[in-house]
Design a protein around this motif. Structure first.
Motif, PDB file in Angstrom:
ATOM      1  N   ILE A 593     -15.237  55.231  97.047  1.00 13.25           N
ATOM      2  CA  ILE A 593     -16.613  55.036  96.607  1.00 13.25           C
ATOM      3  C   ILE A 593     -16.860  53.544  96.445  1.00 13.25           C
ATOM      4  CG2 ILE A 593     -16.068  55.170  94.122  1.00 13.25           C
ATOM      5  CD1 ILE A 593     -18.713  56.708  93.808  1.00 13.25           C
ATOM      6  N   SER A 594     -18.086  53.127  96.625  1.00 14.57           N
ATOM      7  CA  SER A 594     -18.464  51.720  96.437  1.00 14.57           C
ATOM      8  C   SER A 594     -19.535  51.616  95.373  1.00 14.57           C
ATOM      9  CB  SER A 594     -19.005  51.114  97.736  1.00 14.57           C
ATOM     10  OG  SER A 594     -17.991  51.059  98.716  1.00 14.57           O
ATOM     11  N   MET A 595     -19.483  50.514  94.589  1.00 11.87           N
ATOM     12  CA  MET A 595     -20.533  50.214  93.634  1.00 11.87           C
ATOM     13  C   MET A 595     -21.726  49.598  94.387  1.00 11.87           C
ATOM     14  SD  MET A 595     -19.560  51.313  90.753  1.00 11.87           S
ATOM     15  CE  MET A 595     -20.743  50.533  89.664  1.00 11.87           C
ATOM     16  N   GLU A 596     -22.810  49.368  93.635  1.00 11.99           N
ATOM     17  CA  GLU A 596     -23.968  48.730  94.276  1.00 11.99           C
ATOM     18  C   GLU A 596     -23.596  47.315  94.700  1.00 11.99           C
ATOM     19  OE1 GLU A 596     -24.353  47.237  90.083  1.00 11.99           O
ATOM     20  OE2 GLU A 596     -23.719  49.096  91.058  1.00 11.99           O
ATOM     21  N   PRO A 597     -24.234  46.810  95.763  1.00 10.68           N
ATOM     22  CA  PRO A 597     -23.938  45.437  96.183  1.00 10.68           C
ATOM     23  C   PRO A 597     -24.363  44.435  95.119  1.00 10.68           C
ATOM     24  CG  PRO A 597     -25.112  46.639  97.902  1.00 10.68           C
ATOM     25  CD  PRO A 597     -25.214  47.459  96.653  1.00 10.68           C
ATOM     26  N   CYS A 598     -23.677  43.319  95.067  1.00  8.94           N
ATOM     27  CA  CYS A 598     -24.128  42.208  94.225  1.00  8.94           C
ATOM     28  C   CYS A 598     -25.334  41.536  94.862  1.00  8.94           C
ATOM     29  CB  CYS A 598     -22.995  41.187  94.056  1.00  8.94           C
ATOM     30  SG  CYS A 598     -21.564  41.819  93.158  1.00  8.94           S
ATOM     31  N   PRO A 599     -26.155  40.884  94.045  1.00 10.33           N
ATOM     32  CA  PRO A 599     -27.299  40.182  94.636  1.00 10.33           C
ATOM     33  C   PRO A 599     -26.817  39.148  95.647  1.00 10.33           C
ATOM     34  CG  PRO A 599     -27.547  40.308  92.264  1.00 10.33           C
ATOM     35  CD  PRO A 599     -26.145  40.763  92.564  1.00 10.33           C
ATOM     36  N   PRO A 600     -27.471  39.037  96.825  1.00 14.92           N
ATOM     37  CA  PRO A 600     -27.074  38.018  97.809  1.00 14.92           C
ATOM     38  C   PRO A 600     -27.177  36.618  97.202  1.00 14.92           C
ATOM     39  CG  PRO A 600     -28.521  39.634  98.815  1.00 14.92           C
ATOM     40  CD  PRO A 600     -28.547  39.895  97.347  1.00 14.92           C
ATOM     41  N   THR A 601     -26.284  35.759  97.596  1.00 14.23           N
ATOM     42  CA  THR A 601     -26.267  34.377  97.099  1.00 14.23           C
ATOM     43  C   THR A 601     -26.551  33.415  98.240  1.00 14.23           C
ATOM     44  OG1 THR A 601     -23.891  34.244  97.479  1.00 14.23           O
ATOM     45  CG2 THR A 601     -24.617  34.963  95.291  1.00 14.23           C
ATOM     46  N   ASP A 602     -26.743  32.153  97.826  1.00 16.00           N
ATOM     47  CA  ASP A 602     -26.970  31.050  98.790  1.00 16.00           C
ATOM     48  C   ASP A 602     -28.124  31.372  99.741  1.00 16.00           C
ATOM     49  OD1 ASP A 602     -24.732  29.738  97.709  1.00 16.00           O
ATOM     50  OD2 ASP A 602     -23.377  30.787  99.077  1.00 16.00           O
ATOM     51  N   VAL A 603     -29.200  31.872  99.154  1.00 14.97           N
ATOM     52  CA  VAL A 603     -30.371  32.183  99.993  1.00 14.97           C
ATOM     53  C   VAL A 603     -31.009  30.869 100.459  1.00 14.97           C
ATOM     54  CG1 VAL A 603     -32.627  33.293 100.071  1.00 14.97           C
ATOM     55  CG2 VAL A 603     -30.741  34.348  98.773  1.00 14.97           C
ATOM     56  N   MET A 604     -31.257  30.792 101.742  1.00 18.02           N
ATOM     57  CA  MET A 604     -31.891  29.612 102.335  1.00 18.02           C
ATOM     58  C   MET A 604     -33.043  30.054 103.232  1.00 18.02           C
ATOM     59  SD  MET A 604     -28.567  27.351 103.413  1.00 18.02           S
ATOM     60  CE  MET A 604     -29.605  26.012 103.936  1.00 18.02           C
ATOM     61  N   VAL A 605     -34.074  29.238 103.254  1.00 17.80           N
ATOM     62  CA  VAL A 605     -35.256  29.540 104.070  1.00 17.80           C
ATOM     63  C   VAL A 605     -35.530  28.344 104.974  1.00 17.80           C
ATOM     64  CG1 VAL A 605     -37.698  30.123 104.085  1.00 17.80           C
ATOM     65  CG2 VAL A 605     -36.228  30.998 102.265  1.00 17.80           C
ATOM     66  N   ASN A 606     -35.607  28.596 106.271  1.00 16.95           N
ATOM     67  CA  ASN A 606     -35.978  27.570 107.252  1.00 16.95           C
ATOM     68  C   ASN A 606     -37.271  27.997 107.934  1.00 16.95           C
ATOM     69  OD1 ASN A 606     -33.755  25.803 106.934  1.00 16.95           O
ATOM     70  ND2 ASN A 606     -32.468  27.244 108.073  1.00 16.95           N
ATOM     71  N   ALA A 607     -38.322  27.220 107.666  1.00 15.18           N
ATOM     72  CA  ALA A 607     -39.631  27.564 108.227  1.00 15.18           C
ATOM     73  C   ALA A 607     -39.703  27.140 109.692  1.00 15.18           C
ATOM     74  CB  ALA A 607     -40.737  26.897 107.434  1.00 15.18           C
ATOM     75  N   SER A 608     -40.287  27.976 110.519  1.00 10.38           N
ATOM     76  CA  SER A 608     -40.589  27.655 111.913  1.00 10.38           C
ATOM     77  C   SER A 608     -42.083  27.413 112.003  1.00 10.38           C
ATOM     78  CB  SER A 608     -40.154  28.808 112.831  1.00 10.38           C
ATOM     79  OG  SER A 608     -40.509  28.513 114.164  1.00 10.38           O
ATOM     80  N   CYS A 609     -42.436  26.118 112.043  1.00  8.25           N
ATOM     81  CA  CYS A 609     -43.854  25.780 111.920  1.00  8.25           C
ATOM     82  C   CYS A 609     -44.665  26.259 113.118  1.00  8.25           C
ATOM     83  CB  CYS A 609     -44.005  24.262 111.764  1.00  8.25           C
ATOM     84  SG  CYS A 609     -43.039  23.583 110.395  1.00  8.25           S
ATOM     85  N   GLY A 610     -44.032  26.260 114.276  1.00  8.14           N
ATOM     86  CA  GLY A 610     -44.799  26.547 115.482  1.00  8.14           C
ATOM     87  C   GLY A 610     -45.277  27.974 115.591  1.00  8.14           C
ATOM     88  N   ASN A 611     -44.468  28.967 115.103  1.00 12.74           N
ATOM     89  CA  ASN A 611     -44.866  30.372 115.270  1.00 12.74           C
ATOM     90  C   ASN A 611     -45.097  31.082 113.948  1.00 12.74           C
ATOM     91  OD1 ASN A 611     -42.283  30.535 114.339  1.00 12.74           O
ATOM     92  ND2 ASN A 611     -41.407  31.469 116.179  1.00 12.74           N
ATOM     93  N   HIS A 612     -45.320  30.310 112.888  1.00 14.51           N
ATOM     94  CA  HIS A 612     -45.695  30.888 111.579  1.00 14.51           C
ATOM     95  C   HIS A 612     -44.652  31.898 111.109  1.00 14.51           C
ATOM     96  CE1 HIS A 612     -49.524  28.944 112.217  1.00 14.51           C
ATOM     97  NE2 HIS A 612     -49.676  29.594 113.359  1.00 14.51           N
ATOM     98  N   SER A 613     -43.391  31.528 111.187  1.00 11.37           N
ATOM     99  CA  SER A 613     -42.336  32.417 110.729  1.00 11.37           C
ATOM    100  C   SER A 613     -41.333  31.599 109.935  1.00 11.37           C
ATOM    101  CB  SER A 613     -41.647  33.108 111.919  1.00 11.37           C
ATOM    102  OG  SER A 613     -40.965  32.154 112.712  1.00 11.37           O
ATOM    103  N   ALA A 614     -40.408  32.325 109.275  1.00 14.67           N
ATOM    104  CA  ALA A 614     -39.355  31.668 108.506  1.00 14.67           C
ATOM    105  C   ALA A 614     -38.078  32.474 108.671  1.00 14.67           C
ATOM    106  CB  ALA A 614     -39.737  31.555 107.044  1.00 14.67           C
ATOM    107  N   LEU A 615     -36.968  31.766 108.895  1.00 15.47           N
ATOM    108  CA  LEU A 615     -35.663  32.408 108.994  1.00 15.47           C
ATOM    109  C   LEU A 615     -35.014  32.350 107.614  1.00 15.47           C
ATOM    110  CD1 LEU A 615     -33.371  33.675 110.675  1.00 15.47           C
ATOM    111  CD2 LEU A 615     -32.532  31.343 111.087  1.00 15.47           C
TER     112      LEU A 615
END
Length: 1063
Positions: A593-615
């Motif tokens: 059995i597995s417990m619930e996942p821990c909250p993701p860490t080291d979240v990073m956002v890279n905006a793509s200005c040309g197509n109005h999206s973000a990775l």
């Protein structure tokens, strides 16, 4: 012929005349007259003549003697010779000895040469070449000349040829010599000679001849000799000719295999200035030029056979090609090499493609940290190597060999042999997880390993690892003997399985259990069934082993218990045992059995200005199966993305927004808590409302647009059709792009930036770099003809290629706002255009320029008028002594002129801004009137209406009420002296003052205007013997009245006389 006369003798019946020569011979003549003539006297002789009278048989004594001098004898046997070297013609002849002088003449055409001599030879040294002379000799003595001789003809020496030219046909080596024909020549000989004595010649009766070929590589001096029957004359002018260079010999080639180039050398060719080398093959050609005796061919194609030839070249011709020499270029490196390992036998098979010709191929292997080893020498395109050493990495290369040359190596290919079989296998059991831990020694060449377990007939399990040499084989069955082996692998092959080890798992006598993860509660509920036959006080222990090798446990006598302290992100293996020995048979099978996942860490956002999206990316959470990234804006709208990896793209983000981004991880029915929030600012919105204003004077364009929120910078762009880009930068919603090319169409757009992110470019606006309209527009007004005036507009062409211009005129006819016109030329590249307009027209002229890009705005209007139309309504009142001519106003007229047309040129009688003129001593039939302004003069009008009643006209500035209530004063001359006039006029009701106008006839400038308060005036200082016309008009508070009828007076030495109009 000789004759003699004498006086008669008395008594003589006849006479006898005797002529005796100096040598004693005599000639007698009998006659009965007093004269005698001899026809047989000898030329060149001197005769002594006496006369005797005869009567009957008596003869008188001889008379006194007289001398007869005969003409000299005509020269005979003329003989002419030519001395070619001295350019002298010699003439000889035979003559009597008594001739004292000879005149010798040489005549050719209109030219003659004469000389005198006292001998019978003459030499002419001044005769012209190439002439046929007629030679004559005239004898002279002291008394008279004799008859000239018969002529003798002689041909002088030929003239030297001029204009010698020698040309050579380089292909055929034929030499053509030409010259200008010379007088007196029968034929010509062209001689070509070197300074070493080599000589060739050709002959011709025309002005050209040819020689088939000259000895190669020599410089020949070319001369031409003209010949006739007497002389040969060689031209003083010569020309030089270089014969075709000699063919290069001893051609050799040395191949440079390393660079696939060849050095071609040869022996020197006489006459060569430089050499050209050509190497030809079926696939490619190469060449080189040099002034040396060798040059390099550096563009050879590998694997070819070349035929090389050398040509010697001078300033005008090239030699014949040298003998062909064939050589081989270096071999081509093999292509498309493929190396395959046989995993079972560890055999290496290598193949490749041969490019063009090669003798054989060499295959080499290079092991890591080792040198190359040549393993194959073959004429085929394949090679096999058996029993490669396991666990090694090799670099394979193939080389082509052709003669003494080796090609460059083929592109290297790296290949691994099969990994070696793992050794040192060992293992132990984990009874809680019912798994086995297997370890081994590292195998050379292995990228990963697989540990396999086989138990009984149907139990199998395995685990795989990349670089570790330990692996946990999970999910083993209870109470089963397992055989464990390890296999090494790399990207191509697997090794043979290792030696086998055996392990037996413990039996499981308890029935199955179930465990439930309590999400976000750090606990696990374990549930089991009681063991059959067990007592009620049996204690059951639940044990959980985490994936980090930590343990949790709980016990109880019932059928469940809670394991506390479970952590997020860990997987647990749970068993229940009725004994403290976890490996005893009193245990359950493992439950995972597995417990619930821990909250993701080291979240990073890279905006793509040309197509109005973000990775959005993060560090993966253990046990997590899926992730969800959420971006929430300040106004509450959300954008999400779901993934099973550690990143995903959120799309369709709104521009100029601030988003809060977080990530949650999920596993089965549990989701983690949200990650730490990350702020995302999207870039500015695309600028809108773009407009472009083009400035033709400096070829720039100003861009303006609606500002974007949060934008710190703007970048304008102009893109031409060929891709050229021009830019401008501004922090305000406007910028100017310079350097535009006139005549080019551009797409203009603008982009906003907040310093981090750029918006997309605005929708493009297309505009062209239009030329400026011409700014130096001039108009030339032609004379009025048939009430039409031609206007010639000219301008300076704008500095922009392929520009056309359009001239447009807008205006009105006769000053009528309802009679409008608009005229235009066609588009033209000329810098002038002529447009006719009627008289009394006003116009505004504008110009436009256009090219392939755009059309310019209109130029600043040039306003003007044409010359006025002829005055209408002309009336003549008065008589031939004194008269008044009046007319209607002409639109745009500033002055009017009355002419006397009875004289040529017509005489000007009156020039005025008013609408009438008083004249004296002029007949109505002799009058013409014109109207004028700055644009010119109208055509004259001679349609004059003679009236018997007074008519009044206003000048161009008069103001007269429409109701006609104002009238003109009545002017009268009361008294005058020779230089003084007394004037008075009838008073006008409500008049403020009067203007008295005094005009002297015959003078355009002698007009006086006097302001008078009252109804009388004394005019003094008038010129005697002159005619003056006077009028008066009344001025009111708001208007002026009409002029009075003019009164003209003639001053004189006495009292002025009133001139009365008898109408």
């Amino acid at each position: 012929m000789g004759s003699v006369r004498w006086g008669p003798s008395d008594g003589a019946e006849s006479y006898i005349a005797i002529a005796t020569g100096l040598d004693g011979h005599t000639h007698k003549c009998l006659t009965n007259s007093t004269s005698c003539t001899w026809n047989d006297l000898h030329c060149g002789e001197e005769y002594n003549v006496v006369v005797k009278a005869k009567a009957d048989n008596c003869t008188s004594l001889p008379s006194n003697s007289s001398i007869i001098h005969m003409d000299p004898c005509m020269p005979q046997d003329l003989a002419a010779t030519v001395n070619c070297d001295m350019k002298v013609v010699s003439l000889s002849w035979d003559a009597s000895n008594r001739t004292k002088l000879f005149m010798v003449s040489a005549q050719a055409g209109n030219r003659s040469v004469s000389l005198s001599t006292n001998i019978t030879t003459a030499d002419f040294s001044e005769l012209n070449c190439g002439q046929n002379y007629s030679l004559t000799v005239t004898p002279h003595n002291h008394h008279c000349p004799g008859n000239h001789s018969a002529s003798a003809s002689v041909q002088t020496w030929p003239c030297a040829p001029m204009g010698i030219s020698a040309t050579q046909d380089c292909l055929s080596s034929i030499i053509m010599v030409t010259w200008q024909p010379s007088n007196g020549s029968d034929y010509y000989t062209a001689t070509m000679q070197t300074d070493t004595g080599i000589s060739e010649m050709c002959m011709s009766e025309t002005s050209a001849c040819s020689v088939p070929a000259l000895t190669c590589g020599h410089n020949f001096s070319v001369s031409v000799t003209a010949s006739n029957q007497q002389c040969n004359v060689t031209s003083s002018q010569t020309t030089s000719l270089q014969s075709v260079p000699c063919v290069p010999t001893n051609v050799s080639v040395v191949m440079d295999c390393a660079n696939n180039s060849a050095v071609v050398s040869w022996s020197a060719s006489r006459g060569a200035v430089q050499y050209s080398v050509m190497a030809l093959s079926s696939h490619s050609n190469d060449s080189c030029q040099t002034s040396d005796l060798s040059c390099s061919l550096t563009s050879l194609t590998c694997g070819n056979s070349y035929a090389v030839q050398v040509v010697a070249v001078d300033e005008s011709c090239s030699s014949v090609l040298s003998q062909v020499l064939v050589f081989n270029s270096g071999p081509c490196p093999p292509q498309n090499m493929s190396a395959q390992i046989s995993c079972l036998s560890n055999d290496l098979n290598i193949s490749w493609d041969a490019i063009r010709d090669a003798d054989h191929f060499l295959v080499s292997l290079t092991a890591e940290n080792g040198g190359p080893i040549e393993v194959c020498n073959t004429t085929t395109t394949a090679c096999s190597i058996s029993n490669m050493t396991c666990g090694k990495t090799f670099t394979v290369q193939v080389t082509s060999v052709r003669g003494d040359c080796r090609s460059q190596h083929s592109l290297p290919q790296t290949i691994q042999s099969a990994p070696c079989q793992p050794q040192g296998i060992r293992g132990n059991l984990d009874c809680v997880t019912n798994s086995a831990w297997i370890s081994w020694d590292a195998a050379p060449g292995a990228d990963g390993y697989t540990a396999s377990a086989v138990g009984g007939d149907s139990y199998t399990a395995n685990c795989t690892t990349s670089t570790n040499t330990t692996c946990e084989v999970e999910d083993l069955a209870c109470g089963v003997f397992y055989n464990f082996t390890v296999t090494a692998k790399n990207s191509k092959c697997e090794s043979q399985p290792s030696a086998t080890i055996k392990l037996q798992t413990a039996p499981c006598s308890l029935s199955g259990i179930t465990a439930f993860a309590e999400c976000h509660n750090s606990s696990i509920l374990v549930v089991w069934h009681l063991m059959e036959g067990s007592e009620g006080n049996t204690v059951y222990t639940a044990t959980a082993e985490a994936s980090d090798r930590t343990f949790l446990s709980c016990n109880g006598t019932g059928t469940s218990c809670y394991l506390y302290g479970a952590q997020c992100g860990l997987g647990y293996t749970v068993i229940v045992a009725a004994s403290s020995d976890q490996c005893s048979s009193l245990r359950s099978p493992p439950y995972r059995i597995s417990m619930e996942p821990c909250p993701p860490t080291d979240v990073m956002v890279n905006a793509s200005c040309g197509n109005h999206s973000a990775l959005v990316s993060w560090t993966p959470s253990p046990v997590a199966k899926t992730y969800r990234a959420v971006a929430t804006a300040a106004d509450g709208h959300e954008h999400t993305c779901n993934t099973s990896s550690s990143s995903c793209s959120i799309t369709e983000l709104h521009c100029n927004q601030e988003y809060t981004v977080f990530v949650t991880a999920s596993h089965e029915n549990c989701s983690s808590k949200a990650s730490r929030n990350v702020t995302l600012n999207t870039g500015p919105c695309q600028p809108g409302g773009l407009s472009v204003t083009f400035h033709c004077n400096n070829q720039s364009a100003t861009l303006t647009w609606t500002p974007s929120d949060s934008a710190e910078d703007y970048y304008g762009c102009a893109q031409a059709g060929n891709g050229d880009m021009l830019y401008c930068h501004s922090t305000h919603p406007s910028c100017t792009i310079g350097g535009l090319v006139c005549g080019t169409v551009y797409n203009f757009s603008v982009q906003a930036s907040d310093g981090t992110c750029n918006s997309s470019f605005s929708d493009p606006v297309q505009d062209g770099a239009a030329p400026c309209p011409p700014d130096a527009v001039e108009v030339e007004l032609m004379p009025m003809e048939m009430e039409i005036q031609v206007l010639r507009f000219s301008w300076t062409q704008t500095a922009c290629g392929d520009t056309e211009n359009l001239l447009t005129l807008k205006g009105s006819l006769l000053g009528d706002s309802q009679a409008l016109f608009e005229l235009s030329s066609y588009w033209t590249n000329m810098t002038y255009f002529e447009i006719p307009l009627p008289c009394s027209s006003s116009y505004a002229a504008t110009l436009q320029s256009k090219n392939a890009a755009s059309t310019s705005p209109k130029s600043v209007p040039l306003n003007g008028t044409t010359a006025p139309c002829p005055p209408s309504g002309v009336t003549y009142s008065g008589n031939s002594s004194f008269a008044t001519v009046s007319w209607n106003a002409s639109v745009f007229a500033t002055t009017f002129t009355v002419y006397d047309s009875s004289v040529t040129p017509r005489a000007q009688l009156c020039n005025t801004t008013m609408l009438s003129c008083s004249l004296s001593n002029i007949a109505v039939n002799d009058l013409v009137i014109t109207a004028s302004n700055a644009a010119g003069e109208s055509q004259p009008t001679d349609a004059i209406d003679v009236v018997t009643q007074d008519r009044r006209r206003r000048d161009l500035s008069d103001r007269m009420p429409d109701d006609g209530s104002l009238s003109a004063p009545l002017l009268d001359v009361k008294q005058a002296t020779p230089t003084v006039i007394f004037l008075e006029w009838s008073p006008m009701e409500d008049a403020t003052y009067y203007n008295l106008l005094i005009r002297k006839q015959g003078s355009l400038s002698d007009t006086q205007e006097l302001m008078v308060y009252g109804e009388s005036m004394i005019v003094t200082d008038l010129s005697p013997n002159s005619t003056y016309c006077l009028t008066v008009l009344a001025f009111y508070t708001a208007a002026s009245g009409p002029e009075s009828e003019p009164v003209c007076v003639q001053t004189g030495q006495g009292v002025p006389q009133r001139i009365v109009n008898n109408t």
